[in-house]
Enzyme design. Sequence first.
Site, PDB file in Angstrom:
ATOM      1  N   TYR A  41     -68.664  75.379  19.900  1.00 45.45           N
ATOM      2  CA  TYR A  41     -68.002  74.836  18.797  1.00 45.45           C
ATOM      3  C   TYR A  41     -69.625  74.061  18.293  1.00 45.45           C
ATOM      4  O   TYR A  41     -69.640  73.885  17.055  1.00 45.45           O
ATOM      5  CB  TYR A  41     -66.941  73.620  19.196  1.00 45.45           C
ATOM      6  CG  TYR A  41     -66.714  72.526  18.296  1.00 45.45           C
ATOM      7  CD1 TYR A  41     -65.926  73.187  17.424  1.00 45.45           C
ATOM      8  CD2 TYR A  41     -67.122  71.323  18.419  1.00 45.45           C
ATOM      9  CE1 TYR A  41     -65.323  72.107  16.330  1.00 45.45           C
ATOM     10  CE2 TYR A  41     -66.579  70.419  17.334  1.00 45.45           C
ATOM     11  CZ  TYR A  41     -65.735  70.774  16.373  1.00 45.45           C
ATOM     12  OH  TYR A  41     -65.199  70.038  15.545  1.00 45.45           O
TER      13      TYR A  41
ATOM     14  N   SER B 251     -69.261  67.173  12.732  1.00 48.63           N
ATOM     15  CA  SER B 251     -68.635  66.472  13.991  1.00 48.63           C
ATOM     16  C   SER B 251     -69.642  65.557  14.492  1.00 48.63           C
ATOM     17  O   SER B 251     -70.956  65.972  14.442  1.00 48.63           O
ATOM     18  CB  SER B 251     -68.363  67.766  14.834  1.00 48.63           C
ATOM     19  OG  SER B 251     -67.898  67.164  16.339  1.00 48.63           O
TER      20      SER B 251
END
Length: 672
Positions: free
Chosen positions: A563, A550
């Site tokens: 996350y 990401s």
Amino acid sequence: MSPLEALVYRSRLIGSEERLGLFGGGNTSLKCRGRDPAGRAQELLWVKGSGADLKTCEARHFAPLPMAALRPLAARRAMTDETMVAFLERCLLDPKAPRPSIETLLHAFLPEAAVDHTHADAILSLANTRGGERLIRRVLGPQLLWIPYLQPGFSLSRRVAQAYQRRPDAHGAVLEHHGLITWGPDGRISYERTLSLVTRAERFIARQHRRRSWSPAAHATLPAEAREAVLRRWVPPLRRALSRARKVCLTLTDTPDVLEFVNARRMPSLARVGPATPDHMLRTKRLPLAVSVGERTAVAVSAAAVIRQLARYAADHERYVRRYRRSGRTRPDPFPRVILIPGVGMLTSGKDATETAMVAQLYRHAMAVMRNACAIGRYTSVSAREAFGVEYWPLELYKLTLAPPEAELSRQIGLVTGAAGGIGRAIAQQLVDRGACVVVTDLHRDRVEALADTLNRRAGRRRALGLVMDVTDERSVERAFDALLRAFGGLDFLVSNAGVAHVAGVDRLRLADWEHSLSVNATGHFLVARAAVRLLRAQGMGGSLVFIASKNVLAPGKEFGAYSAAKAAQVQLARVLAIENGEFGIRANLVNPDGVFDGSGLWQAIGASRAKTYRIRPGALEAYYQRRNLLKTRILPEDVAEAVCFFVSHRSAKTTGCILTVDGGLREAFPR
Ligand code: ZN
């Protein structure tokens, strides 16, 4: 129906019954009045084109030829295959018609209007039993001609025509070690003759089976756990050895009929005799590799011992080619397509699961023929010399050239996690479109199975397998890799994509949410990558690991603590994998996407809260992300899939430990 439509109808009826023939085996024809391109009425022969499958044939798969040109050929003494094929192609009344079957003259030389040629299991069972001629007369009556083995082509066609002339009342002919021909004044009569002869043979065989066992068992089927253990040890080095020229997939078949055969005391000697019909050899080769486990079970036999048996098989095959080849150009393809393992089952090899399934299906029919022949008497087949004539026959090999050229990722096997989501689905689709075989995994059985169905329909081949796998559960990952080995026989790449997002400021973050994010976004990648690396190393053919990370790893945002921290662990894991596995030719790379909305479960979960963070309407979120990147562009799942395909393919062969961004350009997230 027009005569041609009736021929298609009859051909499909025959093709729909597997026991009559499989995958392009067998052929049918019809002689009828028709017109040539100049409009002149004359007698035509409609015959099946080479390579077309009776089961799915259409009118366009039949070739029209003028009988006036074919009939005089019967007076010739000989004709080479090349001359025959060239002659038939020049005779075609439709230039778009397929190349006529290599058995065309067999049909043409018989004066009957309808002719059907099949490789029916029951007929082969008799035609491959020692003393077949007497047996055929006894079981099927005097109305059938017996033709001793001859390779298909001009001479066989002529031989059948001569036999017919001596016995014009015959209903058909049995070709030794090859199959059945029936004929009649119309298609229905020829078809019914095929059925009645096959039925008589089947009833006779059933009686023989009731009378005596075809073979006692020498081995018992191993318990499921032990079979898995054998596959885990044997399949990776086997795939490597079998992939020396071109990569192969391997598929295990362990249905009751296959297990009965591989466990039989007679199996090793039967496996050395030869094919049930030469037509099978195109895909199964002349002989399988029957793995010898001696007095032990497969569990006690090392992979190295199996590889030695494979090397002996290949050396034997090379000798066979050297002995019978006529020109030095014939290059041996020394590896078996069928591997029989007592107690475990049958492995078949091919470029994808469609091909391995075809080989398996053909050999299961060969097993049935051998079992039947043993219940009657002694199984026989063509000699090695005769087999070679067909196995390396340019006219048969022509059928294989009709297949389309192979795609970039053909023969590559991969596993994609989180495949049911937007990005995972796009990745799986592009991989399959480019020819790869892919195991698609996710938490929901119905969704991965539906996805695999869609992918297989789209490819028109069996290239995808849907499996439930929880990346956080060690046992679940193991089970998925076992299933991968059974279905495809190996691994070339992993796309570790499954992930979850959780949004909360660290001060409000619950321990359970932190732990869940770590378990999916970090531990999940570890468990799957560990299983992949173990398999890739055992296989010894290199490989590629691709991690979907990401933009957050390089440029975290607030409320993304759980996350981003877990994703950072994933990136370090990927880098360490690159460091540890470079020497094995295994590459590990990362893709950093940002703001991919289409079909994304992640954005459904967190969209509202992200919108709140940025103080915008949830509906404006996608446009917000688009505006914030340098290219002002929308990022699609297909863009991520493109980056994955690059890392999977040979095009990135010199790249490992790398991050490729797919984010439209974000200055703060530039890799450095
Ligand atoms: Zn045939």
